[in-house]
Design a protein around this motif. Sequence first.
Motif, mmCIF file in Angstrom:
data_model
loop_
_atom_site.group_PDB
_atom_site.id
_atom_site.type_symbol
_atom_site.label_atom_id
_atom_site.label_comp_id
_atom_site.label_asym_id
_atom_site.label_seq_id
_atom_site.Cartn_x
_atom_site.Cartn_y
_atom_site.Cartn_z
ATOM 1 N N UNK A 45 0.832 -1.244 -0.001
ATOM 2 C CA UNK A 45 0.032 0.120 -0.160
ATOM 3 C C UNK A 45 0.901 1.219 -0.162
ATOM 4 N N UNK A 46 0.461 2.314 -0.938
ATOM 5 C CA UNK A 46 1.344 3.425 -0.810
ATOM 6 C C UNK A 46 1.146 4.385 0.365
ATOM 7 N N UNK A 47 2.269 5.070 0.746
ATOM 8 C CA UNK A 47 1.858 6.104 1.922
ATOM 9 C C UNK A 47 0.846 6.810 1.721
ATOM 10 N N UNK A 48 0.460 7.383 0.603
ATOM 11 C CA UNK A 48 -0.572 8.538 0.139
ATOM 12 C C UNK A 48 -1.866 7.610 0.549
ATOM 13 N N UNK A 49 -1.906 6.275 0.354
ATOM 14 C CA UNK A 49 -3.284 5.668 0.530
ATOM 15 C C UNK A 49 -3.357 5.277 2.087
ATOM 16 N N UNK A 50 -2.324 5.370 2.805
ATOM 17 C CA UNK A 50 -2.458 5.107 4.089
ATOM 18 C C UNK A 50 -1.717 6.213 5.092
ATOM 19 N N UNK A 51 -2.206 7.373 4.802
ATOM 20 C CA UNK A 51 -1.289 8.465 5.494
ATOM 21 C C UNK A 51 -1.401 8.456 7.147
ATOM 22 N N UNK A 52 -0.208 8.778 7.725
ATOM 23 C CA UNK A 52 0.033 9.012 9.094
ATOM 24 C C UNK A 52 -0.509 10.190 9.497
ATOM 25 N N UNK A 53 -1.491 10.088 10.787
ATOM 26 C CA UNK A 53 -2.205 11.292 11.071
ATOM 27 C C UNK A 53 -1.818 11.516 12.529
ATOM 28 N N UNK A 54 -1.190 12.567 12.988
ATOM 29 C CA UNK A 54 -0.724 12.947 14.330
ATOM 30 C C UNK A 54 -2.066 13.337 15.039
ATOM 31 N N UNK A 55 -2.266 12.864 16.271
ATOM 32 C CA UNK A 55 -3.401 13.474 16.940
ATOM 33 C C UNK A 55 -2.722 13.949 18.096
ATOM 34 N N UNK A 56 -2.923 15.284 18.619
ATOM 35 C CA UNK A 56 -2.172 15.864 19.475
ATOM 36 C C UNK A 56 -3.360 16.505 20.465
ATOM 37 N N UNK A 57 -2.970 15.803 21.546
ATOM 38 C CA UNK A 57 -3.919 16.073 22.944
ATOM 39 C C UNK A 57 -3.094 17.167 23.692
ATOM 40 N N UNK A 58 -4.027 18.479 24.028
ATOM 41 C CA UNK A 58 -3.212 19.464 24.559
ATOM 42 C C UNK A 58 -3.925 19.298 25.986
ATOM 43 N N UNK A 59 -3.217 19.419 27.225
ATOM 44 C CA UNK A 59 -3.872 19.240 28.490
ATOM 45 C C UNK A 59 -3.306 20.350 29.448
ATOM 46 N N UNK A 60 -3.993 20.626 30.269
ATOM 47 C CA UNK A 60 -3.690 21.341 31.475
ATOM 48 C C UNK A 60 -4.591 21.115 32.611
ATOM 49 N N UNK B 159 -10.541 12.414 6.265
ATOM 50 C CA UNK B 159 -9.453 11.979 5.101
ATOM 51 C C UNK B 159 -10.417 11.454 3.953
ATOM 52 N N UNK B 160 -11.764 11.019 4.086
ATOM 53 C CA UNK B 160 -12.638 10.785 3.132
ATOM 54 C C UNK B 160 -12.895 11.818 2.166
ATOM 55 N N UNK B 161 -13.038 13.063 3.124
ATOM 56 C CA UNK B 161 -13.337 14.351 2.298
ATOM 57 C C UNK B 161 -12.177 14.945 1.386
ATOM 58 N N UNK B 162 -10.885 14.627 1.948
ATOM 59 C CA UNK B 162 -9.706 15.039 0.960
ATOM 60 C C UNK B 162 -9.540 14.275 -0.199
ATOM 61 N N UNK B 163 -10.030 12.934 -0.158
ATOM 62 C CA UNK B 163 -10.119 12.313 -1.447
ATOM 63 C C UNK B 163 -11.200 12.845 -2.209
ATOM 64 N N UNK B 164 -11.974 13.287 -1.865
ATOM 65 C CA UNK B 164 -13.289 13.871 -2.626
ATOM 66 C C UNK B 164 -12.765 15.304 -3.112
#
Length: 305
Positions: free
Chosen positions: A1-16, A113-118
């Motif tokens: 599978x190409x990277x573009x087909x399975x992009x890595x998404x960084x989820x950043x949780x900011x806490x205080x 990500x589905x929206x970005x494919x559209x």
Amino acid sequence: MKVMDNPLVSVIVITYNSSRYIIEALESVKAQTWGNLELIVSDDGSHDQTVQLCADWIVENKDRFSTTKLITVPHNTGISANCNRGVRASVGDWIKVISGDDILIDSAIDDNLAYTRQFPEASFIASDVREIDESGVLIRDKVLNEGLIHFSGLPTAERQMKTYSRWPVFLNTPTFFCKREMVGKGMFLDEEVRIYEDMVMVIRALEEGYRLHYMRKPTVAYRVHSNATSRSPKLDEYRKKEGFKIFKKYLSRHLSVFNPLDLSGYYENWLRFRYKGINGYNGRRFLKKLSLNYWYMKANGIKRY
């Protein structure tokens, strides 16, 4: 599978001081239907159990993610600095930032990500929110945002920037989903801005030519509670000062004294930040109706303006 087909998404949780809600937030990231995720928790000097709770949770759930990071600092530095630390530590193709008291809807990443494919040209996306109370009980399933509908319908980033400079429309910031290349252009948050960090982010994105797209689907459960910085009445005066600072530093440079609608932008900001009333009478609601931009927005379907 190409990277573009399975992009890595960084989820950043900011806490205080997020110990009451942080596990629920982390579990919502874990439950994402999208598999290829990086998890970064960036804590801003919490003095409750937030950091320990995050550390223990990450040990137990690290196999769910491609990588995990827990960033801590000894002293509170503000939302903008905390976001910047998390973003700088990320390596994903896409970036998703949430607060430690909010919840990602299970399909949030998949839907974006589905929206970005559209719409392959989309690099900067906002979507809808659901509102929940302090106990996680649903308050509103969908929050109508007329300003966002109008704003996202403008055809270019330049048009959006002009509109935003006259009236910084309320955007569903917790829903933002951004492409890595936006960060690569140095679009970090202004660390001198401690409350309205989202405004600076929007301005810098639009200035770089990234038009805001709107996906009409809820992706985040936004928690409404009295301890939220955005709702504290104790910070009203500080919010005004910071809002005026952003207008002078960022927004006013997009306005022209030779444009009647732009002049309305100056006028409305004077009303908001400098006008003190006369003999104890405020009258801002009436005076705002003297603005040409007020009637322009009404003509474009913005009822709450």
